[in-house]
Design a protein around this motif. Structure first.
Motif, mmCIF file in Angstrom:
data_model
loop_
_atom_site.group_PDB
_atom_site.id
_atom_site.type_symbol
_atom_site.label_atom_id
_atom_site.label_comp_id
_atom_site.label_asym_id
_atom_site.label_seq_id
_atom_site.Cartn_x
_atom_site.Cartn_y
_atom_site.Cartn_z
ATOM 1 N N THR A 224 9.747 5.425 -20.149
ATOM 2 C CA THR A 224 10.886 4.134 -20.212
ATOM 3 C C THR A 224 11.727 4.712 -18.656
ATOM 4 O O THR A 224 11.357 3.892 -18.006
ATOM 5 N N GLN A 225 12.336 5.997 -18.670
ATOM 6 C CA GLN A 225 12.799 6.461 -17.088
ATOM 7 C C GLN A 225 11.864 5.901 -15.759
ATOM 8 O O GLN A 225 11.661 5.266 -15.102
ATOM 9 N N ALA A 226 10.778 6.694 -16.221
ATOM 10 C CA ALA A 226 9.635 6.634 -15.379
ATOM 11 C C ALA A 226 9.382 5.511 -15.448
ATOM 12 O O ALA A 226 9.075 4.518 -13.447
ATOM 13 N N ILE A 227 9.226 4.715 -16.039
ATOM 14 C CA ILE A 227 8.416 2.884 -15.764
ATOM 15 C C ILE A 227 9.765 2.067 -14.986
ATOM 16 O O ILE A 227 8.913 1.463 -14.108
ATOM 17 N N SER A 228 10.378 2.539 -15.672
ATOM 18 C CA SER A 228 12.243 1.884 -14.823
ATOM 19 C C SER A 228 11.851 1.854 -13.291
ATOM 20 O O SER A 228 11.908 1.493 -12.332
ATOM 21 N N ILE A 229 11.568 3.192 -12.772
ATOM 22 C CA ILE A 229 11.350 3.575 -11.512
ATOM 23 C C ILE A 229 10.752 2.916 -10.222
ATOM 24 O O ILE A 229 10.574 2.278 -9.869
ATOM 25 N N LEU B 265 6.202 9.920 -11.654
ATOM 26 C CA LEU B 265 5.311 10.722 -12.478
ATOM 27 C C LEU B 265 6.248 11.609 -12.564
ATOM 28 O O LEU B 265 6.199 12.527 -13.074
ATOM 29 N N ALA B 266 6.408 11.937 -11.114
ATOM 30 C CA ALA B 266 7.658 13.301 -10.271
ATOM 31 C C ALA B 266 9.185 13.039 -11.229
ATOM 32 O O ALA B 266 8.693 14.504 -12.418
ATOM 33 N N LEU C 286 0.726 -1.164 0.001
ATOM 34 C CA LEU C 286 0.047 -0.272 0.384
ATOM 35 C C LEU C 286 0.707 0.770 -0.155
ATOM 36 O O LEU C 286 0.448 2.679 -0.857
ATOM 37 N N ILE C 287 1.931 1.279 1.227
ATOM 38 C CA ILE C 287 2.736 2.367 0.600
ATOM 39 C C ILE C 287 3.536 2.861 -0.271
ATOM 40 O O ILE C 287 3.601 3.587 -1.113
ATOM 41 N N GLN C 288 4.035 1.562 0.142
ATOM 42 C CA GLN C 288 5.180 1.230 -1.544
ATOM 43 C C GLN C 288 4.912 1.860 -2.685
ATOM 44 O O GLN C 288 5.276 2.372 -3.434
ATOM 45 N N ASN C 289 3.523 1.389 -3.123
ATOM 46 C CA ASN C 289 3.250 1.176 -4.598
ATOM 47 C C ASN C 289 2.533 2.427 -4.868
ATOM 48 O O ASN C 289 2.772 3.111 -6.098
ATOM 49 N N GLY C 290 2.342 3.628 -3.632
ATOM 50 C CA GLY C 290 1.417 4.894 -3.835
ATOM 51 C C GLY C 290 3.070 5.745 -4.056
ATOM 52 O O GLY C 290 2.891 6.983 -5.029
ATOM 53 N N ARG C 291 4.362 5.271 -3.260
ATOM 54 C CA ARG C 291 5.230 6.325 -3.297
ATOM 55 C C ARG C 291 5.820 5.821 -4.745
ATOM 56 O O ARG C 291 6.540 6.731 -5.316
ATOM 57 N N GLU D 263 7.468 14.191 -15.263
ATOM 58 C CA GLU D 263 7.132 15.460 -15.374
ATOM 59 C C GLU D 263 8.519 16.770 -15.325
ATOM 60 O O GLU D 263 8.316 17.317 -16.330
ATOM 61 N N LYS D 264 9.100 15.785 -14.458
ATOM 62 C CA LYS D 264 11.171 16.782 -14.495
ATOM 63 C C LYS D 264 11.908 16.760 -15.834
ATOM 64 O O LYS D 264 11.929 18.137 -16.096
ATOM 65 N N GLU D 265 11.519 15.430 -16.379
ATOM 66 C CA GLU D 265 12.259 15.078 -17.346
ATOM 67 C C GLU D 265 11.535 15.899 -19.094
ATOM 68 O O GLU D 265 12.027 16.766 -19.752
ATOM 69 N N MET D 266 10.264 15.951 -18.799
ATOM 70 C CA MET D 266 9.729 16.897 -19.771
ATOM 71 C C MET D 266 9.945 18.358 -19.695
ATOM 72 O O MET D 266 9.868 18.422 -20.784
ATOM 73 N N GLN D 267 9.895 18.371 -18.597
ATOM 74 C CA GLN D 267 9.697 20.092 -18.478
ATOM 75 C C GLN D 267 11.559 20.861 -18.892
ATOM 76 O O GLN D 267 11.628 21.608 -19.138
#
Length: 631
Positions: free
Chosen positions: A354-359, A324-325, A313-318, A328-332
């Motif tokens: 791809t980087q976000a999915i890996s994270i 996502l953060a 519950l906690i780890q997946n939400g994080r 958004e940072k890479e797009m910006q």
């Protein structure tokens, strides 16, 4: 983070003045940074038996964990040292040195039991360190094993509690220090492992229950058991300065066995997992430590199933938030509006997603229903949709500025009435064509270039028709031919605009599809790895039960043999179910993602404002993509 530089160990679990344990924030902050799998080796044993020396050797250091040279126990609570794993790239070796058991100054045996339980719960390999020999006296000092079933709650299942505990318990390594005996049995040489197993043999008779209790516990709970025997490393004088000694100062046999022990730990100690092959990272380990210690502080029994649920519950939400953060940072960081083409924006999206999915994949835990992954993909699609919309609007604005400048002279001529004369239509058409050609040459952003131009020309078509109607130099038939040519041009513009919009939609959708393909690939890899570990877990337990069954036959324990036969049968049935689930895993996951992509396909419908908006098969294409991919 791949590794955390630690100059020495830090306290993970401390004993407070009130006698209650607490997890130290400094250690949690270190574990928080470790997002890779961890191999956790914990050492337990009576105080003043040289536990810390083995941990320092595993860390590759001369000193670190406090050795001490007096009868006073130096280690309090549980201390942690995280180092890069010397033989498993992409893994961190977490060493846990525990408070010495049986310290008379503590006067609290229950505290020792909890220290032992925590070492078992947190480690993937448990090292029990003792002095002398493995005899009845040594085994009685390991009575904590008999209390594990009372102090640890495991998942209720078709299997016995001992089997469930064996599935999640670490491998067990007994290190015997200052060993002076010959490794022989009935006049024949034996290995250290055979020495241990012989010491764990049960004796028949009800009067031997106490004798058998610890032995049965070790056989019931630890599927993998190994033993290493060490001769005394040096004389008493040198033993007081062990931290200052090199291998040349120690007995050759001791050094040889110490190297063999370290080699075994580095090669065979497995990454920490929870039941079912769920991998544990440093961050997960910190959460588990907090969960278990909090349960102990509140007087409850640590429950592994609850820990898994809370961790997920906690780890997946994080994991969703952090992935996502990062996206958004890479797009910006990389997007510059307007992009020259939709492909340019899609490429940035592809790399960032791809980087976000890996994270997310590395940080997620037990997301087998893809609930959190679906959430991440939807949110990234929404952000990408917003970038596409902003990109299109900015491209329209830039194209509009170029268009106003290029077509300015033509607009001025129309306002002056310069074309309302015989032959004026020919001049107007020539000026219009030249301005159109110049606009196409000068426009830097191709994204909305044609749409802006075609919308402009559509709006100006009535002006051309008015000029044509007043041009007295043209015959009736010539005017009709020109009007027909204007209608054909209008139809051609509509066709070109529809094609452009369809191409933009396809490219935007292709980017979304590519992200989902990557998500499918990464999650499949993770699930396959977990399934592999789950199968290894079952194989390890099944092998141990079969070995125990053979021992029970040799010990002529009919009741025990029958119980083990039933347990082996249940384990084999579960193995078959796991194999079937593995075969069904891929297709079901692809169907789930295809359904998600059907909804996400609407991301491509932003490109066509106004009366020519294309709402055709983009979403249908998205929904069918992964299903066709899965066939």
């Amino acid at each position: 983070m791949t590794s955390v530089p630690m100059e020495g160990p830090v306290c993970l679990v401390d004993n407070g003045p009130d006698g209650k344990m607490s997890v130290q924030q400094g250690a949690l902050q270190i574990l928080e940074q470790i997002q890779q799998p961890v191999v956790v080796v914990a050492v337990v044993g009576l105080y003043r038996t040289g536990k810390s020396y083995l941990m320092n050797r595993l860390a590759g250091k001369q000193s670190g964990f406090a050795l001490g040279s007096t009868i006073e126990s130096k280690t309090k609570g549980i201390w942690m040292w995280c180092v890069p794993h010397p033989k498993k790239p992409g893994h961190t070796l977490v060493l846990l040195d525990t408070e010495g058991l049986g310290d008379v100054e503590k006067g609290d045996e229950k505290h020792d039991t909890w220290i032992f339980c925590l070492a078992v719960l947190l480690s993937s390999t448990l090292v029990y360190n003792s002095m002398g020999t493995i005899d009845n006296n040594a085994l009685e000092k390991l009575q904590y094993v008999t209390e594990l079933t009372e102090h640890i709650q495991v998942k209720s299942s078709e299997h016995s509690k001992s089997t469930e505990m064996m599935r999640i318990f670490p491998s067990f390594v007994w290190t015997v220090r200052d060993f002076t005996l010959e490794l022989e049995l009935k006049g024949k040489p034996i290995t250290a492992d055979e020495y241990l197993e012989n010491a764990l043999k049960l004796k028949p008779g009800t009067q031997m229950a106490r004798f058998n209790q610890v032995r049965q516990g070790l056989r019931d709970f630890f599927a993998v058991r190994r033993c290493f025997v060490f001769e005394r490393p040096a004389n008493n004088k040198k033993m007081k300065i062990m931290e200052q000694l090199t291998d040349d100062d120690l007995e050759e046999g001791f050094v040889e066995e110490a190297n063999t022990f370290c080699s075994y730990i580095f090669s065979e100690a497995q990454p920490k997992t929870m039941r079912g092959g769920l991998g544990v990272t440093g961050r997960s380990l910190g959460f588990l430590a907090e969960t278990y210690v909090e349960a102990i502080r509140s007087g409850k029994v640590p429950c592994l199933e609850s820990a898994v649920e809370s961790l997920a519950l906690i780890q997946n939400g994080r994991a969703v938030a952090e992935a996502l953060a990062h996206y958004e940072k890479e797009m910006q960081r990389w997007v510059r509006l307007p992009s020259e083409t939709q492909e340019a924006l899609s490429q940035i999206h592809s790399e960032a997603s791809t980087q976000a999915i890996s994270i997310f994949t590395n940080a997620s835990f037990n997301d087998n229903q893809q609930t959190y992954q679906d959430e991440l993909m939807r949110k990234m699609a929404e952000v990408y949709d917003d970038w596409c919309l902003r990109n299109a609007e900015e491209s329209r604005r830039v194209c509009g500025e170029v268009l106003a400048r290029v077509f300015g002279p033509l607009e001025a001529g129309v306002l002056r009435g310069a074309y309302m004369k015989p032959g004026g239509y020919k001049e107007y058409k020539a000026a219009l064509d030249e301005a159109t050609a110049q606009y196409k040459r000068e426009q830097a952003s191709e994204l909305m270039r044609e749409e802006v131009l075609l919308c402009y020309l559509k709006d100006k078509m009535s002006i051309g028709q008015s000029i044509l109607a007043t041009d007295k130099s043209l015959s009736k038939a010539e005017q009709q031919a020109k009007e027909e040519a204007l209608r054909r041009e209008e139809a051609e513009r509509k066709r070109e605009l529809l094609e452009e919009q369809a191409a933009l939609q396809e490219e935007a959708l292709r980017a979304v599809q590519k992200s989902h393909e990557e998500a499918v690939r990464r999650m499949q890899e993770k699930m396959e790895e977990e399934t592999r570990r789950n199968k290894e877990e079952l194989d390890r337990v099944l092998t141990a039960k079969l070995k125990e069954q053979e021992a029970a036959i040799m010990e002529q324990s009919e009741k025990r043999v029958k119980e083990l036969q039933e347990e082996v049968s249940r384990l084999r049935d579960e193995e078959k179910r796991v194999a079937q689930q593995q075969q069904q895993q891929g297709g079901g996951f692809l169907d789930t993602t295809a359904d998600l992509l059907t909804n996400a396909g609407n991301v491509a419908l932003w490109v066509a404002p106004g009366p020519w908006k294309v709402a055709g098969g983009a979403a249908m294409l998205a929904g069918g993509f992964l299903r066709s991919f899965s066939r």
